[in-house]
Design an enzyme around this catalytic site. Structure first.
Site, PDB file in Angstrom:
ATOM      1  N   CYS A  21       0.813  -1.219   0.000  1.00 18.75           N
ATOM      2  CA  CYS A  21       0.000   0.000   0.000  1.00 18.75           C
ATOM      3  C   CYS A  21       0.846   1.267   0.000  1.00 18.75           C
ATOM      4  CB  CYS A  21      -0.951  -0.011   1.189  1.00 18.75           C
ATOM      5  SG  CYS A  21      -2.247  -1.269   1.065  1.00 18.75           S
ATOM      6  N   ASP A  52     -14.182   3.098   2.208  1.00 21.32           N
ATOM      7  CA  ASP A  52     -13.393   1.927   1.837  1.00 21.32           C
ATOM      8  C   ASP A  52     -13.988   1.146   0.680  1.00 21.32           C
ATOM      9  OD1 ASP A  52     -11.218   1.906   3.892  1.00 21.32           O
ATOM     10  OD2 ASP A  52     -12.935   1.916   5.226  1.00 21.32           O
ATOM     11  N   ASP A  92     -11.406  -4.343   2.878  1.00 21.49           N
ATOM     12  CA  ASP A  92     -12.291  -3.214   2.603  1.00 21.49           C
ATOM     13  C   ASP A  92     -13.754  -3.557   2.883  1.00 21.49           C
ATOM     14  OD1 ASP A  92     -10.342  -1.400   1.914  1.00 21.49           O
ATOM     15  OD2 ASP A  92     -10.421  -1.856  -0.222  1.00 21.49           O
ATOM     16  N   GLY A 140     -11.058 -13.946 -12.912  1.00 23.03           N
ATOM     17  CA  GLY A 140     -10.509 -12.604 -12.814  1.00 23.03           C
ATOM     18  C   GLY A 140      -9.949 -12.124 -14.124  1.00 23.03           C
ATOM     19  N   HIS A 141      -8.928 -11.277 -14.051  1.00 23.88           N
ATOM     20  CA  HIS A 141      -8.347 -10.673 -15.255  1.00 23.88           C
ATOM     21  C   HIS A 141      -6.848 -10.531 -15.061  1.00 23.88           C
ATOM     22  CE1 HIS A 141      -8.288  -8.377 -18.946  1.00 23.88           C
ATOM     23  NE2 HIS A 141      -7.627  -7.400 -18.349  1.00 23.88           N
ATOM     24  N   SER A 142      -6.081 -10.722 -16.139  1.00 24.17           N
ATOM     25  CA  SER A 142      -4.627 -10.600 -16.080  1.00 24.17           C
ATOM     26  C   SER A 142      -4.126  -9.817 -17.284  1.00 24.17           C
ATOM     27  CB  SER A 142      -3.974 -11.982 -16.049  1.00 24.17           C
ATOM     28  OG  SER A 142      -4.269 -12.693 -17.247  1.00 24.17           O
TER      29      SER A 142
END
Length: 332
Positions: A21, A52, A92, A140-142
């Protein structure tokens, strides 16, 4: 290729300019960037920009909580990096008082530089963190990326009338912190030296599920998680949004072992110093040592919850008081 066959000499932190972060866009710069870009909350959009996660009321006592979080490696071990990044993304939802339901992976990988087996280990770590949270993981995504990056987009559920918001602090209630600070300086030291700090890893891979449930059970209505803006930065956000002043008892704030020694040795993320400069115009800290302030502003990764209210089992580190002119945070 098995886990034991993976290259032992690969240090993921050396392939990224920042870490965890601490690589966030500075808070002041980010605020200018997103100003006036989103519509204000309404009847259905309960929470929009500035908290958040986004919260949309579906019906009655049911709301959908949506968030996304990803970052560059904060540790060298690929599996551990995946666990930390996923735990941080799930946080979050917990910070809003919700329960994670389903997540999808977000992966950037320098495929011509780092072997795919390491990427698989990152994803395996994320999958294990999601499983520990009882959260479904669905793909997901890459992308091919010059730097390794990983995180998740997470969808959760919660009660729109019992959210933990960052604009609901009131004067007269204590401030509770559920994880120790110092993760930023220790991660910076790890990046520089390769030393492994097991307590820091344990803190970063601990879900905020139990502390979120405890905060709700204690009647809290205001919280956030302590991540890249540091304790002072996140307190500044709460105090400004709630119209109060946060007073911190510096002696009561817990730290991970080795944090102070690492600060003294110069291992301070640039993000931690930027955090301090961001809050300094509204900070009252006369007589407080500068190193103490840097630690209080230290950029955390997968930190704990910061709760307006006393949560049994966790340390109280200050209190919210009536607003003091332009002061959002005071340190004593």
């Amino acid at each position: 290729m098995t886990t034991t066959d993976l290259p032992a000499t690969v240090r993921l932190t050396q392939y990224a300019h920042g870490g965890g972060c601490a690589c966030k866009i500075p808070p002041g710069e980010l605020e200018e960037m997103v100003a006036d870009l989103a519509p204000p909350p309404g009847e259905d959009l309960v929470v929009g920009v500035g908290d958040d996660a986004a919260v949309v009321r579906v019906r009655g006592g049911l709301a959908v909580i949506a968030t996304a979080d990803f970052f560059t490696p904060v540790v060298d071990d690929a599996y551990t990096f995946g666990r930390i990044a996923a735990t941080n993304a799930l946080s979050d939802v917990y910070a809003m008082g919700g329960t994670p339901l389903v997540a999808v992976n977000l992966l950037g990988w320098p495929r011509e530089v780092l072997p795919p087996e390491l990427a698989r280990e990152v994803l395996r770590g994320g999958a294990d963190a999601a499983a520990a949270a009882g959260c479904h993981l669905g793909g997901g995504h890459s992308i091919d990326d010059p730097e390794p990056k990983y995180g998740m987009a997470v969808t959760g559920t919660g009660d729109p009338e019992r959210l933990l918001r960052n604009d609901a602090a009131v004067a007269g209630v204590p401030i509770t912190l559920t994880k120790p600070l110092g993760l930023g300086v220790l991660n910076n030291r790890h990046k520089s030296t390769g030393e492994v700090f097991e307590e820091a890893v344990a803190v970063m891979t601990t879900l905020n599920a139990a502390s979120s449930q405890a905060a709700l059970a204690a009647g809290a209505r205001c919280a956030t998680d302590v991540t890249g803006f540091g304790l002072l930065g996140h307190l500044h956000e709460i105090a400004r949004a709630s119209g109060v002043t946060a007073v911190v008892d510096a002696a009561a704030v817990p730290y991970v072992d080795g944090a102070r020694e690492s600060l003294a040795a110069g291992f301070v993320p640039g993000g931690s110093r930027r955090n301090l400069e961001w809050v300094r115009p509204t900070l009252d800290a006369d007589g407080v040592d500068e190193d103490e302030l840097v630690l209080l502003a230290d950029a955390q990764t997968s930190g704990g919850l910061l709760v307006a209210g006393e949560v049994p089992g966790y340390p109280v580190v200050g209190e919210f008081t009536p607003a003091r002119g332009g002061v959002t945070v005071a340190v004593r």
